[in-house]
Design a protein around this motif. Structure first.
Motif, PDB file in Angstrom:
ATOM      1  N   GLN A 200       0.828  -1.216   0.000  1.00 57.70           N
ATOM      2  CA  GLN A 200       0.000   0.000   0.000  1.00 57.70           C
ATOM      3  C   GLN A 200       0.860   1.263   0.000  1.00 57.70           C
ATOM      4  O   GLN A 200       0.420   2.321  -0.434  1.00 57.70           O
ATOM      5  N   GLU A 201       2.083   1.132   0.466  1.00 51.89           N
ATOM      6  CA  GLU A 201       3.021   2.260   0.502  1.00 51.89           C
ATOM      7  C   GLU A 201       3.962   2.268  -0.702  1.00 51.89           C
ATOM      8  O   GLU A 201       4.934   3.021  -0.731  1.00 51.89           O
ATOM      9  N   GLY A 202       3.698   1.400  -1.682  1.00 54.41           N
ATOM     10  CA  GLY A 202       4.466   1.430  -2.918  1.00 54.41           C
ATOM     11  C   GLY A 202       5.578   0.411  -3.041  1.00 54.41           C
ATOM     12  O   GLY A 202       6.293   0.407  -4.040  1.00 54.41           O
ATOM     13  N   TYR A 203       5.740  -0.464  -2.064  1.00 58.79           N
ATOM     14  CA  TYR A 203       6.782  -1.490  -2.144  1.00 58.79           C
ATOM     15  C   TYR A 203       6.263  -2.676  -2.939  1.00 58.79           C
ATOM     16  O   TYR A 203       5.083  -3.007  -2.904  1.00 58.79           O
ATOM     17  N   SER A 204       7.158  -3.314  -3.693  1.00 58.65           N
ATOM     18  CA  SER A 204       6.780  -4.493  -4.468  1.00 58.65           C
ATOM     19  C   SER A 204       7.610  -5.670  -3.998  1.00 58.65           C
ATOM     20  O   SER A 204       8.650  -5.515  -3.366  1.00 58.65           O
TER      21      SER A 204
END
Length: 88
Positions: free
Chosen positions: A81-85
């Motif tokens: 949700q914070e942009g980490y993959s």
């Protein structure tokens, strides 16, 4: 003197004084200079916002975050949700 050993439960020494099972890890897959600031703080801050405890372990070129197995998917979702993959 105290030593901490992080290993699979099946590999824990029989004479271990204390242990806590049920952790699952993910690796921060980026080699960073030792003076890189804030990466672990940001990741742990995200998990703290979601009340997810962690155990962090760092080696020379690799960092690991361990969370309780029961919260692992929730931790991945919070970080996503914070942009980490993530990769398998």
């Amino acid at each position: 003197r105290e030593y901490t050993l992080v290993c699979n439960t099946s590999e824990a020494p029989a004479d271990t004084l204390a242990r806590e099972d049920g952790w699952k890890a993910f690796v921060i897959d980026e080699v960073m200079d030792l003076d890189t600031v804030g990466v672990m703080a940001e990741l742990s801050g995200i998990l703290a916002k979601h009340q997810i405890g962690l155990f962090a372990a760092s080696a020379y070129t690799t960092d690991y975050i361990l969370v309780k197995e029961s919260r692992f998917e929730e931790a991945l979702f919070a970080l996503a949700q914070e942009g980490y993959s993530f990769a398998e």
